[in-house]
Design a protein around this motif. Structure first.
Motif, short mmCIF file in Angstrom:
data_model
loop_
_atom_site.label_atom_id
_atom_site.label_comp_id
_atom_site.label_asym_id
_atom_site.label_seq_id
_atom_site.Cartn_x
_atom_site.Cartn_y
_atom_site.Cartn_z
N SER A 184 0.87 -1.08 0.06
CA SER A 184 0.05 -0.22 0.23
C SER A 184 0.91 1.25 -0.08
O SER A 184 2.06 1.32 0.33
N ASP A 185 0.14 2.49 -0.62
CA ASP A 185 1.06 3.60 -0.55
C ASP A 185 -0.11 4.82 -0.49
O ASP A 185 -1.26 4.53 -0.68
N LYS A 186 0.14 6.06 -0.39
CA LYS A 186 -0.74 7.07 -0.40
C LYS A 186 -0.74 7.38 -1.77
O LYS A 186 -1.52 8.62 -1.97
N PHE A 187 -0.57 6.72 -2.86
CA PHE A 187 -0.65 7.15 -4.09
C PHE A 187 -0.28 5.85 -4.85
O PHE A 187 0.03 4.91 -4.13
N ILE A 188 -0.57 6.03 -6.15
CA ILE A 188 -0.03 5.12 -7.28
C ILE A 188 1.10 5.79 -7.92
O ILE A 188 1.04 6.76 -8.30
N PHE A 189 2.33 5.06 -7.85
CA PHE A 189 3.53 5.73 -8.50
C PHE A 189 3.87 4.78 -9.69
O PHE A 189 3.85 3.43 -9.59
N TYR A 190 4.06 5.45 -10.65
CA TYR A 190 4.81 4.65 -12.19
C TYR A 190 5.56 5.52 -12.82
O TYR A 190 5.82 6.77 -12.77
N ARG A 191 6.50 5.04 -13.73
CA ARG A 191 7.28 5.73 -14.65
C ARG A 191 7.62 4.98 -16.09
O ARG A 191 7.32 3.56 -15.86
N GLY A 192 8.07 5.59 -16.87
CA GLY A 192 8.55 4.92 -18.02
C GLY A 192 9.08 5.75 -19.02
O GLY A 192 10.00 6.50 -18.72
N ALA A 193 9.42 5.09 -20.38
CA ALA A 193 10.30 5.73 -21.28
C ALA A 193 9.25 5.57 -22.72
O ALA A 193 8.91 4.58 -22.89
N GLY A 194 9.56 6.61 -23.69
CA GLY A 194 9.03 6.32 -24.82
C GLY A 194 9.38 7.46 -25.92
O GLY A 194 10.35 8.16 -25.52
N ASP A 195 8.71 7.57 -26.99
CA ASP A 195 9.03 8.67 -27.76
C ASP A 195 8.08 9.70 -28.31
O ASP A 195 8.23 10.14 -29.30
N ALA A 196 7.04 9.72 -27.73
CA ALA A 196 6.05 10.45 -27.81
C ALA A 196 6.23 11.94 -27.34
O ALA A 196 5.94 12.43 -26.41
N LEU A 197 7.03 12.68 -28.27
CA LEU A 197 7.54 13.91 -27.78
C LEU A 197 6.43 14.97 -27.50
O LEU A 197 5.73 14.96 -28.28
N PRO A 198 6.60 15.91 -26.72
CA PRO A 198 5.76 17.04 -26.44
C PRO A 198 5.94 18.03 -27.69
O PRO A 198 7.12 17.78 -28.44
N PRO A 199 4.75 18.63 -28.19
CA PRO A 199 5.15 19.41 -29.51
C PRO A 199 5.98 20.82 -29.51
O PRO A 199 5.54 21.59 -30.00
#
Length: 421
Positions: A184-199
């Protein structure tokens, strides 16, 4: 006058239907999310593929899990975008089960806690239950952050956030072993990597002038800060608003914003304090609570405000976040706030030239102390692989330019020789 039996039945049926609708209504739920995207670009503003070697990765607490195979926790995944810390906070009216589904378009989610279940339709899915912040049993199931991943604890500094109880692991035999009583935690945490660049693209020149512009149609950037950190000294400035673009209106297509770091450099501690306060205020205005905003900045202030280099920190439009990171929550919340900051790290021309000069040496001779010191002074840090990619491109361009210059000279010489015969 007595009601007829069929009239009474209709009346009772209507009352039952309305009562059923009342009890079937989703309970009230509000969800807030903050997160970050990190992009590295060369002096031309073009984004670079990069990765963080294992020894340079931010160490996460032992209880944080990751994917499998090439996407396992800590894997050297080459990408243009690092999605480094989405954190989901929940504010329900009462204890309730909740289901969270998220996808990273043109990317992959690489780490998480609590652990999700098996993917559904390409989405990462968490099934769990929400408990009040002071729920004794739920609090006992939150694992302790020890010496490793100390920055992780800041996200917990949100007293009103409810506790999400998930499950210990999506794998039968996780490695390292996971305590099934700490899920359990006070939130859900996640992270990742990709190529969908901000415009958007950013670049900086050797005089400290930053430029930010659109790469394709995109929303306005209302809040952004430019920052340069060199050792224990730093300079910063607020970036003027970047207007939205629309390819149907050519007057907006070339919209850009720029700012020069004109103030003298100051102690990095002073700059970090000023920028922290400014960004907390802006994150609060963007939709986070003051506690959430402070937790976000506390989590990232070491990297954002103290890490050597030049960068722009910008609050991204909600539309981009929803497009690249679609989120579905059941029961449907009455309100969802999503506030993401993009870190646009940039390489100045002088840094690129200095690195290229250090690499264009006789490979049979070991680097001497002076060269090593010069390399250390570049302070490339975790962006070293991207900087290498950039100078390889520059070198290739120069080689091509030199080749065709020689080729043109060759053809011209041959032409003169033919004409003289």
């Amino acid at each position: 006058m007595k009601a007829k039996p069929w009239s009474m039945m209709l009346m009772l049926g209507a009352l039952a239907a309305s009562a059923g609708a009342l009890f079937a209504e989703d309970p009230k739920l509000e969800v807030h999310e903050w997160g970050t995207f990190t992009v590295l670009s060369g002096s031309d503003g073009a984004a670079l593929q990069w990765y963080q070697p294992g020894q340079d990765l931010d160490l996460l607490p032992e209880f944080v899990e990751g994917g499998i195979g090439p996407f396992q926790k800590g894997a050297n995944i080459t990408s243009m975008v690092r999605m480094e810390t989405p954190v989901l906070y929940f504010y329900p009216e009462k204890e309730m089960p909740v289901k969270v589904e998220v996808a990273f378009n043109n990317g992959r989610i690489t780490e998480w806690f609590p652990a999700p279940g098996l993917p559904e339709n390409g989405r990462t899915v968490w099934n769990g239950k929400l408990f009040p912040p002071d729920h004794a049993d739920a609090l006992k199931r939150i694992p302790e952050v020890k010496s490793r991943g100390d920055h992780y604890r800041h996200a917990r500094e949100v007293p009103a956030a409810w506790i999400f109880k998930g499950r210990a692991s999506m794998f039968e035999n996780p490695a390292p072993p996971v305590d099934v009583n700490k899920d359990s935690d006070k939130f859900i945490f996640y992270r990742g990597a990709g190529d969908a660049l901000p415009p958007y693209s950013t670049r900086v020149d050797d005089k400290g002038v930053f430029e930010m512009r659109h790469t394709v149609d995109g929303g306005a950037i209302e809040v952004a800060f430019a920052l340069s950190v060199d050792g224990n000294q730093a300079r910063w400035a607020r970036v003027p608003r970047l207007p939205a673009t629309n390819r149907e209106d050519m007057t907006t297509f070339s919209a850009f914003s720029y700012v020069a770091l004109e103030k003298p450099a100051e102690a990095v501690d002073k700059v970090a304090t000023e920028l922290s306060a400014a960004l907390v205020d802006e994150l609060d205005r963007a939709g986070l609570t003051p506690e959430e905003a402070r937790a976000m900045v506390a989590t990232w202030q070491g990297h954002w405000f103290r890490e050597p280099g030049t960068r722009i920190l910008a609050i991204l439009p909600r539309k981009y976040v929803d497009q690249v990171l679609p989120l579905t929550i059941t029961p449907k919340p009455q309100k969802v706030e999503r506030v993401f900051v993009a870190r646009f790290e940039t390489l100045a021309p002088a840094k690129e030239d200095a690195l290229l000069g250090l690499l264009n040496r006789d490979l049979t001779v070991k680097p001497d102390g002076k060269e090593v010191s010069a390399f250390v002074a570049l302070q490339l840090g975790r962006f070293g692989s991207g900087a290498l990619t950039r100078v390889q491109t520059l070198e290739n361009s120069r080689l091509l330019s030199r080749f065709w210059e020689l080729r043109r000279s060759e053809l011209a010489t041959e032409g003169k020789a033919t004409a003289s015969r």
